[in-house]
Every structure is written in C-alpha cells, then in structure tokens.
Design a protein around this motif. Sequence first.
Motif, mmCIF file in Angstrom:
data_model
loop_
_atom_site.group_PDB
_atom_site.id
_atom_site.type_symbol
_atom_site.label_atom_id
_atom_site.label_comp_id
_atom_site.label_asym_id
_atom_site.label_seq_id
_atom_site.Cartn_x
_atom_site.Cartn_y
_atom_site.Cartn_z
ATOM 1 N N PRO A 133 -10.897 56.116 49.116
ATOM 2 C CA PRO A 133 -11.130 55.396 50.261
ATOM 3 C C PRO A 133 -10.307 56.006 51.467
ATOM 4 O O PRO A 133 -9.393 56.903 51.281
ATOM 5 C CB PRO A 133 -10.206 54.100 49.985
ATOM 6 N N PRO A 134 -10.826 55.752 52.719
ATOM 7 C CA PRO A 134 -9.991 56.494 53.835
ATOM 8 C C PRO A 134 -8.767 55.844 54.010
ATOM 9 O O PRO A 134 -8.460 54.926 53.599
ATOM 10 C CB PRO A 134 -10.948 56.233 54.866
ATOM 11 N N THR A 135 -7.775 56.860 54.270
ATOM 12 C CA THR A 135 -6.395 56.411 54.716
ATOM 13 C C THR A 135 -6.232 55.842 55.828
ATOM 14 O O THR A 135 -7.121 56.187 56.960
ATOM 15 C CB THR A 135 -5.508 57.516 54.510
ATOM 16 N N ALA A 136 -5.349 55.018 56.038
ATOM 17 C CA ALA A 136 -4.855 54.255 57.314
ATOM 18 C C ALA A 136 -4.144 55.090 57.997
ATOM 19 O O ALA A 136 -3.195 55.986 57.942
ATOM 20 C CB ALA A 136 -4.134 53.258 57.040
ATOM 21 N N PRO A 137 -4.457 55.438 59.414
ATOM 22 C CA PRO A 137 -3.622 56.122 60.465
ATOM 23 C C PRO A 137 -2.155 55.564 60.467
ATOM 24 O O PRO A 137 -2.023 54.396 60.522
ATOM 25 C CB PRO A 137 -4.060 56.035 61.663
ATOM 26 N N MET A 138 -1.277 56.558 60.461
ATOM 27 C CA MET A 138 0.329 56.327 60.426
ATOM 28 C C MET A 138 0.601 56.473 61.856
ATOM 29 O O MET A 138 0.466 57.470 62.535
ATOM 30 C CB MET A 138 1.189 56.841 59.466
ATOM 31 N N SER A 139 1.647 55.607 62.319
ATOM 32 C CA SER A 139 2.265 56.057 63.624
ATOM 33 C C SER A 139 3.235 57.196 63.467
ATOM 34 O O SER A 139 3.833 57.063 62.371
ATOM 35 C CB SER A 139 2.768 54.827 64.371
ATOM 36 N N THR A 140 3.444 57.732 64.322
ATOM 37 C CA THR A 140 4.294 59.113 64.407
ATOM 38 C C THR A 140 5.373 58.600 65.341
ATOM 39 O O THR A 140 5.381 57.893 66.517
ATOM 40 C CB THR A 140 3.610 60.390 64.895
ATOM 41 N N PRO A 141 6.711 58.998 65.098
ATOM 42 C CA PRO A 141 8.154 58.674 65.705
ATOM 43 C C PRO A 141 8.056 59.436 66.910
ATOM 44 O O PRO A 141 7.761 60.467 66.758
ATOM 45 C CB PRO A 141 9.152 58.513 64.798
ATOM 46 N N ASN A 142 8.413 58.869 68.041
ATOM 47 C CA ASN A 142 8.716 59.165 69.181
ATOM 48 C C ASN A 142 10.363 59.288 69.358
ATOM 49 O O ASN A 142 11.278 58.485 69.078
ATOM 50 C CB ASN A 142 8.235 58.477 70.566
ATOM 51 N N ILE A 143 10.684 60.767 69.561
ATOM 52 C CA ILE A 143 12.190 60.825 69.705
ATOM 53 C C ILE A 143 12.279 61.358 71.376
ATOM 54 O O ILE A 143 11.835 62.295 71.910
ATOM 55 C CB ILE A 143 12.591 61.947 68.885
ATOM 56 N N ASN A 144 13.098 60.521 71.919
ATOM 57 C CA ASN A 144 13.263 60.599 73.395
ATOM 58 C C ASN A 144 14.593 61.244 73.568
ATOM 59 O O ASN A 144 15.436 61.184 73.294
ATOM 60 C CB ASN A 144 13.150 59.285 74.256
#
Length: 78
Positions: free
Chosen positions: A67-78
């Motif tokens: 099955p296709p994987t779910a996209p994961m959010s990438t962390p933002n470092i400010n």
Amino acid sequence: MLDANRRYSDVNYAAQLQAMPPASVNREIALELASTNYLLTQLLRVGIMHASTAAAHMAADVEHDFPPTAPMSTPNIN
C-alpha cells in the motif's frame, strides 16, 4: 552451431589443420577464440535483458502489492 558442425567436427578439417603451418594454426585458434568471445558476449547481452525484465516485473509487483505510504510532516527549525 552450424560452424561447429560444418567445420570443427569434420575429419578433413582436422587433417588440414595438422598439415597447416604454425601461422595458419595460430589464425585458426584466433578465429575460434573470436567466435567464442562473440557467443559469450551475446549470452551476456541476453542475460542482461533477462535481468532487466525480471527487475521491471519485481518493481511492478512491489508497487502493486504494497500500500502507498502516508506522507509525513517534516519539522521546521526556525
């Protein structure tokens, strides 16, 4: 295969080979080695085609079976 049946398995060819001077025998050996190299190159080419076809089938099976994987959010470092 035709060359082997027509030439190398012939008794007359063997007799002619025995009567040839060394330079001619060396040429015959070089021709046999060249034929062998050509045939081995063709076998390698066919093997590469089989391997690439098998890899394409395996990739298609993997894309179909998993099955296709779910996209994961990438962390933002400010």
